[in-house]
Design a protein around this motif. Structure first.
Motif, short mmCIF file in Angstrom:
data_model
loop_
_atom_site.label_atom_id
_atom_site.label_comp_id
_atom_site.label_asym_id
_atom_site.label_seq_id
_atom_site.Cartn_x
_atom_site.Cartn_y
_atom_site.Cartn_z
N GLY A 74 0.82 -1.21 0.00
CA GLY A 74 0.00 0.00 0.00
C GLY A 74 0.86 1.26 0.00
O GLY A 74 0.57 2.20 -0.75
N ASP A 75 1.92 1.29 0.80
CA ASP A 75 2.81 2.45 0.84
C ASP A 75 3.49 2.67 -0.51
O ASP A 75 3.61 3.79 -1.00
CB ASP A 75 3.85 2.27 1.94
N ALA A 76 3.95 1.58 -1.14
CA ALA A 76 4.62 1.68 -2.43
C ALA A 76 3.67 2.20 -3.51
O ALA A 76 4.06 3.03 -4.33
CB ALA A 76 5.18 0.32 -2.84
N ILE A 77 2.42 1.76 -3.47
CA ILE A 77 1.44 2.24 -4.45
C ILE A 77 1.13 3.72 -4.22
O ILE A 77 1.04 4.50 -5.17
CB ILE A 77 0.16 1.38 -4.39
N LYS A 78 1.01 4.12 -2.96
CA LYS A 78 0.74 5.53 -2.65
C LYS A 78 1.86 6.44 -3.15
O LYS A 78 1.61 7.53 -3.61
CB LYS A 78 0.55 5.71 -1.15
N GLU A 79 3.12 5.97 -3.05
CA GLU A 79 4.25 6.76 -3.54
C GLU A 79 4.18 6.95 -5.05
O GLU A 79 4.53 8.01 -5.57
CB GLU A 79 5.56 6.08 -3.17
N CYS A 80 3.74 5.94 -5.77
CA CYS A 80 3.65 6.02 -7.23
C CYS A 80 2.52 6.92 -7.69
O CYS A 80 2.66 7.69 -8.64
CB CYS A 80 3.43 4.63 -7.83
N VAL A 81 1.39 6.83 -6.99
CA VAL A 81 0.20 7.59 -7.39
C VAL A 81 0.30 9.03 -6.94
O VAL A 81 -0.16 9.94 -7.62
CB VAL A 81 -1.07 6.91 -6.83
#
Length: 55
Positions: A47-54
């Motif tokens: 979830g943290d990795a996806i938030k950084e990308c978005v």
């Protein structure tokens, strides 16, 4: 004899808690689904990795 189930559509993105794990079922382009089982720590990291990308 194993039960024969017809394949249905790809379906929506699903995340469910099954036992002690979290299961992600994601439809893929071209058909089929990616199924990933992870623990809570791995799910948080994802979830943290996806938030950084978005953003």
């Amino acid at each position: 004899m194993a039960a024969m189930k017809p394949r249905t559509g790809d379906g929506p993105l699903e995340v469910t808690k099954e036992g002690r794990g979290i299961v992600l079922r994601m439809p893929l382009e071209g058909g089929g689904r990616l199924v990933v089982e992870m623990n809570a720590t791995e799910a948080t990291a994802l979830g943290d990795a996806i938030k950084e990308c978005v953003g």
